[in-house]
Design a protein around this motif. Structure first.
Motif, PDB file in Angstrom:
ATOM      1  N   VAL A 404       0.846  -1.202   0.000  1.00  0.00           N
ATOM      2  CA  VAL A 404       0.000   0.000   0.000  1.00  0.00           C
ATOM      3  C   VAL A 404       0.879   1.249   0.000  1.00  0.00           C
ATOM      4  O   VAL A 404       0.637   2.208  -0.751  1.00  0.00           O
ATOM      5  CB  VAL A 404      -0.954  -0.016   1.222  1.00  0.00           C
ATOM      6  N   ASN A 405       1.926   1.231   0.835  1.00  0.00           N
ATOM      7  CA  ASN A 405       2.800   2.402   0.925  1.00  0.00           C
ATOM      8  C   ASN A 405       3.561   2.645  -0.373  1.00  0.00           C
ATOM      9  O   ASN A 405       3.721   3.782  -0.803  1.00  0.00           O
ATOM     10  CB  ASN A 405       3.791   2.242   2.080  1.00  0.00           C
ATOM     11  N   SER A 406       4.041   1.552  -0.965  1.00  0.00           N
ATOM     12  CA  SER A 406       4.848   1.726  -2.180  1.00  0.00           C
ATOM     13  C   SER A 406       3.967   1.937  -3.413  1.00  0.00           C
ATOM     14  O   SER A 406       4.421   2.494  -4.404  1.00  0.00           O
ATOM     15  CB  SER A 406       5.764   0.522  -2.380  1.00  0.00           C
ATOM     16  N   LEU A 407       2.701   1.507  -3.308  1.00  0.00           N
ATOM     17  CA  LEU A 407       1.794   1.650  -4.463  1.00  0.00           C
ATOM     18  C   LEU A 407       1.625   3.119  -4.845  1.00  0.00           C
ATOM     19  O   LEU A 407       1.627   3.471  -6.021  1.00  0.00           O
ATOM     20  CB  LEU A 407       0.437   1.027  -4.111  1.00  0.00           C
ATOM     21  N   ARG A 408       1.503   3.969  -3.830  1.00  0.00           N
ATOM     22  CA  ARG A 408       1.327   5.409  -4.075  1.00  0.00           C
ATOM     23  C   ARG A 408       2.506   5.946  -4.901  1.00  0.00           C
ATOM     24  O   ARG A 408       2.310   6.655  -5.888  1.00  0.00           O
ATOM     25  CB  ARG A 408       1.218   6.118  -2.723  1.00  0.00           C
ATOM     26  N   THR A 409       3.700   5.560  -4.517  1.00  0.00           N
ATOM     27  CA  THR A 409       4.891   6.026  -5.226  1.00  0.00           C
ATOM     28  C   THR A 409       4.948   5.448  -6.632  1.00  0.00           C
ATOM     29  O   THR A 409       5.242   6.166  -7.589  1.00  0.00           O
ATOM     30  CB  THR A 409       6.153   5.584  -4.448  1.00  0.00           C
ATOM     31  N   VAL A 410       4.660   4.148  -6.731  1.00  0.00           N
ATOM     32  CA  VAL A 410       4.766   3.489  -8.042  1.00  0.00           C
ATOM     33  C   VAL A 410       3.725   4.053  -9.014  1.00  0.00           C
ATOM     34  O   VAL A 410       4.043   4.345 -10.169  1.00  0.00           O
ATOM     35  CB  VAL A 410       4.609   1.957  -7.879  1.00  0.00           C
ATOM     36  N   VAL A 411       2.504   4.241  -8.500  1.00  0.00           N
ATOM     37  CA  VAL A 411       1.457   4.822  -9.358  1.00  0.00           C
ATOM     38  C   VAL A 411       1.861   6.240  -9.764  1.00  0.00           C
ATOM     39  O   VAL A 411       1.700   6.645 -10.928  1.00  0.00           O
ATOM     40  CB  VAL A 411       0.097   4.816  -8.619  1.00  0.00           C
ATOM     41  N   GLY A 412       2.413   6.981  -8.800  1.00  0.00           N
ATOM     42  CA  GLY A 412       2.888   8.341  -9.097  1.00  0.00           C
ATOM     43  C   GLY A 412       3.964   8.325 -10.170  1.00  0.00           C
ATOM     44  O   GLY A 412       3.917   9.115 -11.117  1.00  0.00           O
ATOM     45  N   LEU A 413       4.917   7.396 -10.036  1.00  0.00           N
ATOM     46  CA  LEU A 413       6.005   7.299 -11.020  1.00  0.00           C
ATOM     47  C   LEU A 413       5.456   6.947 -12.404  1.00  0.00           C
ATOM     48  O   LEU A 413       5.877   7.527 -13.413  1.00  0.00           O
ATOM     49  CB  LEU A 413       7.019   6.240 -10.582  1.00  0.00           C
ATOM     50  N   ALA A 414       4.505   6.024 -12.411  1.00  0.00           N
ATOM     51  CA  ALA A 414       3.899   5.614 -13.694  1.00  0.00           C
ATOM     52  C   ALA A 414       3.152   6.796 -14.317  1.00  0.00           C
ATOM     53  O   ALA A 414       3.250   7.038 -15.533  1.00  0.00           O
ATOM     54  CB  ALA A 414       2.954   4.444 -13.471  1.00  0.00           C
ATOM     55  N   ALA A 415       2.432   7.544 -13.469  1.00  0.00           N
ATOM     56  CA  ALA A 415       1.689   8.705 -13.982  1.00  0.00           C
ATOM     57  C   ALA A 415       2.655   9.756 -14.523  1.00  0.00           C
ATOM     58  O   ALA A 415       2.413  10.360 -15.576  1.00  0.00           O
ATOM     59  CB  ALA A 415       0.829   9.290 -12.872  1.00  0.00           C
ATOM     60  N   ILE A 416       3.769   9.956 -13.816  1.00  0.00           N
ATOM     61  CA  ILE A 416       4.774  10.933 -14.273  1.00  0.00           C
ATOM     62  C   ILE A 416       5.310  10.509 -15.644  1.00  0.00           C
ATOM     63  O   ILE A 416       5.424  11.315 -16.565  1.00  0.00           O
ATOM     64  CB  ILE A 416       5.924  11.034 -13.239  1.00  0.00           C
ATOM     65  N   TRP A 417       5.611   9.229 -15.742  1.00  0.00           N
ATOM     66  CA  TRP A 417       6.154   8.711 -17.006  1.00  0.00           C
ATOM     67  C   TRP A 417       5.141   8.881 -18.141  1.00  0.00           C
ATOM     68  O   TRP A 417       5.488   9.358 -19.219  1.00  0.00           O
ATOM     69  CB  TRP A 417       6.506   7.236 -16.821  1.00  0.00           C
ATOM     70  N   LEU A 418       3.875   8.590 -17.846  1.00  0.00           N
ATOM     71  CA  LEU A 418       2.822   8.732 -18.865  1.00  0.00           C
ATOM     72  C   LEU A 418       2.663  10.187 -19.295  1.00  0.00           C
ATOM     73  O   LEU A 418       2.520  10.497 -20.473  1.00  0.00           O
ATOM     74  CB  LEU A 418       1.492   8.209 -18.305  1.00  0.00           C
ATOM     75  N   MET A 419       2.687  11.070 -18.281  1.00  0.00           N
ATOM     76  CA  MET A 419       2.517  12.493 -18.586  1.00  0.00           C
ATOM     77  C   MET A 419       3.701  13.019 -19.389  1.00  0.00           C
ATOM     78  O   MET A 419       3.534  13.864 -20.276  1.00  0.00           O
ATOM     79  CB  MET A 419       2.354  13.277 -17.288  1.00  0.00           C
ATOM     80  N   ARG A 420       4.867  12.507 -19.092  1.00  0.00           N
ATOM     81  CA  ARG A 420       6.051  12.927 -19.840  1.00  0.00           C
ATOM     82  C   ARG A 420       5.900  12.511 -21.314  1.00  0.00           C
ATOM     83  O   ARG A 420       6.145  13.302 -22.223  1.00  0.00           O
ATOM     84  CB  ARG A 420       7.285  12.264 -19.214  1.00  0.00           C
ATOM     85  N   VAL A 421       5.464  11.282 -21.489  1.00  0.00           N
ATOM     86  CA  VAL A 421       5.270  10.767 -22.856  1.00  0.00           C
ATOM     87  C   VAL A 421       4.190  11.587 -23.572  1.00  0.00           C
ATOM     88  O   VAL A 421       4.349  11.981 -24.731  1.00  0.00           O
ATOM     89  CB  VAL A 421       4.882   9.267 -22.805  1.00  0.00           C
ATOM     90  N   LEU A 422       3.105  11.865 -22.818  1.00  0.00           N
ATOM     91  CA  LEU A 422       1.995  12.632 -23.400  1.00  0.00           C
ATOM     92  C   LEU A 422       2.458  14.036 -23.792  1.00  0.00           C
ATOM     93  O   LEU A 422       2.101  14.554 -24.858  1.00  0.00           O
ATOM     94  CB  LEU A 422       0.856  12.707 -22.384  1.00  0.00           C
ATOM     95  N   SER A 423       3.267  14.620 -22.937  1.00  0.00           N
ATOM     96  CA  SER A 423       3.772  15.967 -23.208  1.00  0.00           C
ATOM     97  C   SER A 423       4.606  15.974 -24.498  1.00  0.00           C
ATOM     98  O   SER A 423       4.418  16.839 -25.363  1.00  0.00           O
ATOM     99  CB  SER A 423       4.610  16.425 -22.013  1.00  0.00           C
ATOM    100  N   VAL A 424       5.487  14.994 -24.625  1.00  0.00           N
ATOM    101  CA  VAL A 424       6.331  14.901 -25.827  1.00  0.00           C
ATOM    102  C   VAL A 424       5.456  14.665 -27.058  1.00  0.00           C
ATOM    103  O   VAL A 424       5.647  15.292 -28.105  1.00  0.00           O
ATOM    104  CB  VAL A 424       7.374  13.769 -25.656  1.00  0.00           C
ATOM    105  N   LEU A 425       4.470  13.798 -26.876  1.00  0.00           N
ATOM    106  CA  LEU A 425       3.575  13.463 -27.989  1.00  0.00           C
ATOM    107  C   LEU A 425       2.808  14.698 -28.466  1.00  0.00           C
ATOM    108  O   LEU A 425       2.690  14.963 -29.673  1.00  0.00           O
ATOM    109  CB  LEU A 425       2.596  12.386 -27.511  1.00  0.00           C
ATOM    110  N   LEU A 426       2.306  15.483 -27.494  1.00  0.00           N
ATOM    111  CA  LEU A 426       1.561  16.698 -27.843  1.00  0.00           C
ATOM    112  C   LEU A 426       2.474  17.707 -28.536  1.00  0.00           C
ATOM    113  O   LEU A 426       2.064  18.384 -29.490  1.00  0.00           O
ATOM    114  CB  LEU A 426       0.955  17.309 -26.575  1.00  0.00           C
ATOM    115  N   ARG A 427       3.690  17.790 -28.065  1.00  0.00           N
ATOM    116  CA  ARG A 427       4.658  18.710 -28.667  1.00  0.00           C
ATOM    117  C   ARG A 427       4.936  18.300 -30.118  1.00  0.00           C
ATOM    118  O   ARG A 427       4.943  19.133 -31.027  1.00  0.00           O
ATOM    119  CB  ARG A 427       5.948  18.626 -27.839  1.00  0.00           C
TER     120      ARG A 427
END
Lengths: 475, 212
Positions: A404-427
């Protein structure tokens, strides 16, 4: 189509006429069309760029938030570790060094006894008194000048010497025996002191070791508090490791719960019926699942009460007396449920034998209905598993908390990675639309190559005329 | 949280509103005990045991003999509506198997063969039980032989029923004129399908896997 080609008697002329008209129309609105394409491309480019920036900003905010959460978790974990280390030091000090005064007294007494014994051991026995008589006899010999008594004198000297020797030897033996006895008394005292000092040394070494550990943890803690990048990276990495390890252990636990389920689902049908359904699922299955869930919940509460996990702060904050009561209550419920499961596992075996016997009877096979003499092993194994698995499932609380404790971080990391990809894609998409606009303008100009060629020629001609006029004016 | 509650309520409502269709099976087996066919009862016992092994909780099973007048509860040899507890079901199966075994050992040949009456009794029994799936086994050569005065020229309502003819043996006359045998099969298939029933014939008793 026929209508379009029928505006003149010749379809070819009609087609040519239409082409000329269309090209002329396109040429006339060329500037507006270019502006429209440009505006649309620019608009899309800007929209995607803005979206990309917004996503990038959100990603940064999420990363910052994630980092905060990570550091907060890390800080909490370190605080817990340091707290436990101090608890251990406290325990060591309380257990070993609290009775230091009595230890000191005991050591002092031992040393005093050794000193006393040593003092007594070094006392020299008195000189043998036998020489006095012999010396006196020799001294008197000159006064009387009687040599006839020399034999007697020597005999007395000999006797005195032998007697003195015997007395001296006896005294010496006695003194040696006494010293040895004293030294023998000293031996346990030495051992006692040695043991006490070894114990003290061990405690001190342990304290030193703990202090080194605390220093290390404190260093990490300071890094976390100061939000050092190194601390963040370490925590992030350890969080990922924790996530995968805890997920793996949870999978194993799910396997255990499934085995447990299969042990009790079948006999549950005897209690709640084998055909009744709730929401499309067999009531017996639901009942078995509920028992397992209750066991896991009790295990969670037990672990919380023991302060091994901290999923429910309310339980951790309970007064010690209530907490201990809760430990006993949850343990008792678990014990009862484990006993029920053992009973159900036994019932399962009985049912299985009954069913096998019935099947054999229906097949007309009477030979296989006899029960084997080793069947009690499987029965005992099933009962044992039914009893042990609920207690084993208690420990699910530990990986669950980590998960449970690490899930928050892992989900956050995954979301960051997705947003980074999305940002590059939009650019990239924004740029694609920009260049698509340029391309469209060129495509638009393609059918207009004739008027454009004329336009270019005319403008070139006009330029040439302008230059010649300027040249003449210059001359 | 609110959405979760609404979703849960919706799921519960959907699960509650779904039609409560029974999933159990009802089987009624008619045994021909007339003439030479009585010798086939050992095979019938095997089929009954196999059927028992395939049936489970809340299923119903009855075995009845076909005799002069089969439209009667007295012709039921053994019947059981199985409990929903597995241990009770096993007990019932053992008792059932024993009753059938006793019947097979002591069965008397019947002078006449009233198959239609038996079918009517089967339909009545299975409708009364209200099982989800209704199957009637006909363990007979399908040669109906009615005593004078018995009226059986009636349609048996077999809508939703599956009628399976098992071990339809060929009579001596069938060998002389196979059209008789084929005609009997066709006639019974027509009678069953006319009133909405499904018809199947299984003569190879080694392949009973598809029976239920």
């Amino acid at each position: 189509m026929d209508f379009l080609l029928g505006i003149t008697p010749s379809p070819v002329i009609s087609a040519l006429l239409w082409i000329i008209l269309v090209v002329a129309a396109l040429y006339l609105i060329r500037r507006t069309a270019h502006q429209t394409i440009e505006a649309a491309a620019e608009g899309l480019h800007r929209a995607f760029r803005i979206s990309s920036k917004a996503v990038a900003r959100s990603e940064k905010m999420l990363a910052a938030r994630n980092r905060e959460v990570l550091l907060a978790h890390g800080r909490e974990a370190k605080e817990r570790i340091i707290e436990r280390e101090f608890d251990r030091i406290n325990e060591t000090v309380r257990k070993d060094l609290a009775n230091y005064s009595s230890l000191h007294r005991s050591l002092s007494e031992s040393i005093s006894r050794i000193e006393k014994d040593h003092q007594e051991a070094v006392d020299v026995p008195p000189d043998p008194p036998g020489w006095v008589k012999a010396v006196e006899a020799v001294a008197e010999m000159d006064e009387k000048a009687g040599r006839a008594h020399i034999g007697n004198i020597l005999s007395d000297i000999h006797k005195s010497l032998v007697k003195a020797h015997k007395e001296a030897m006896a005294a010496y033996h006695e003194a040696s025996a006494k010293r040895h006895k004293l030294l023998r008394h000293m031996r346990p005292e030495w051992r006692h002191i040695q043991q006490k000092l070894a114990a003290v040394g061990k405690s001190v070494d342990s304290l030193l070791g703990r202090s080194v550990t605390i220093d290390r943890h404190m260093q990490d803690y300071e890094d976390i508090v100061r939000s050092h990048d190194r601390a963040g990276a370490t925590l992030s990495s350890s969080s990922l490791v924790n996530f995968f390890v805890s997920a793996f252990v949870l999978l194993i636990a799910i396997g255990g719960a499934t085995i447990n389920f299969s042990l009790i689902a079948r006999p549950m049908a005897e209690m709640v019926g084998g055909t009744s359904l709730i929401g499309g699922f067999r009531t017996a299955d639901i009942a078995a699942l509920v028992i397992i869930m209750v066991e896991i919940s009790m295990g969670l509460f037990l672990m919380e009460s023991l302060r091994i996990t901290r999923l429910f702060p309310v339980i951790g904050a309970l007064p010690d007396k209530t907490r201990v009561r809760m430990i006993w209550i949850t343990f008792s419920i678990l014990f009862l449920l484990a006993s029920v499961e053992a009973g159900l596992a036994y019932m399962r075996e009985v049912l299985l034998h009954d069913e096998l016997a019935t099947s054999a009877l229906l097949r007309g096979d009477t030979g296989t209905t006899a029960t084997g003499q080793y069947l009690w092993i499987t029965t005992a194994a099933q009962m044992g598993m039914g009893f042990i698995l609920p207690f084993a499932l208690v420990f699910v609380a530990i990986p669950l908390e980590t998960f449970v404790n690490s899930l928050r971080t892992v989900v956050g990391l995954a979301a960051i990675w997705l947003m980074r990809v999305l940002s590059v894609l939009l650019r990239v998409l924004g740029n694609v639309f920009l260049y698509l606009g340029v391309l469209l303008k060129h495509v638009y100009d393609l059918p207009l190559f004739v008027p454009l060629w004329f336009e270019e020629r005319m403008s070139q001609h006009a330029d040439d005329n302008g230059e010649s006029l300027l040249g003449r004016a210059g001359q | 949280m609110r959405n979760a509650i609404i979703t849960t309520l919706c799921i519960l409502l959907v699960s509650c509103s779904s039609e409560n269709v029974p999933q159990n099976t009802g089987v009624y087996m008619l045994l021909d005990t007339s003439g030479t066919y009585a010798e086939e009862l050992q095979k019938a016992e095997q089929i009954i045991r196999y059927t028992l092994s395939r049936l489970g909780e809340t299923d119903s099973f009855a075995v009845a003999r076909i005799d002069t007048g089969s439209f009667s509860e007295k012709d039921i040899v053994a019947k059981a509506s199985f409990d929903d507890r597995p241990s009770a079901v096993n007990r019932q199966k053992r008792v059932f198997a024993q009753q059938v075994a006793d019947f097979v050992d002591n069965a008397d040949p019947a002078p006449y063969t009233d198959i239609t009456g038996g079918l009517l009794q089967a339909v009545e029994f299975l409708n009364e039980k209200g099982t989800g799936r209704k199957t009637i086994f006909l363990f007979t050569d399908l040669k109906e032989d009615l005593q004078e005065g018995y009226i059986r020229d009636i349609d048996v309502p077999l809508e939703g029923f599956e009628v399976i003819a098992l071990n339809v043996t060929k009579l001596r006359t069938d060998n002389i004129d196979p059209r008789e045998y084929l005609g009997r099969l066709e006639q019974w298939q027509g009678r069953v399908e006319k009133t909405g029933g499904a018809w199947r014939v299984i003569n190879d008793l080694d392949g009973l896997e598809g029976l239920l």
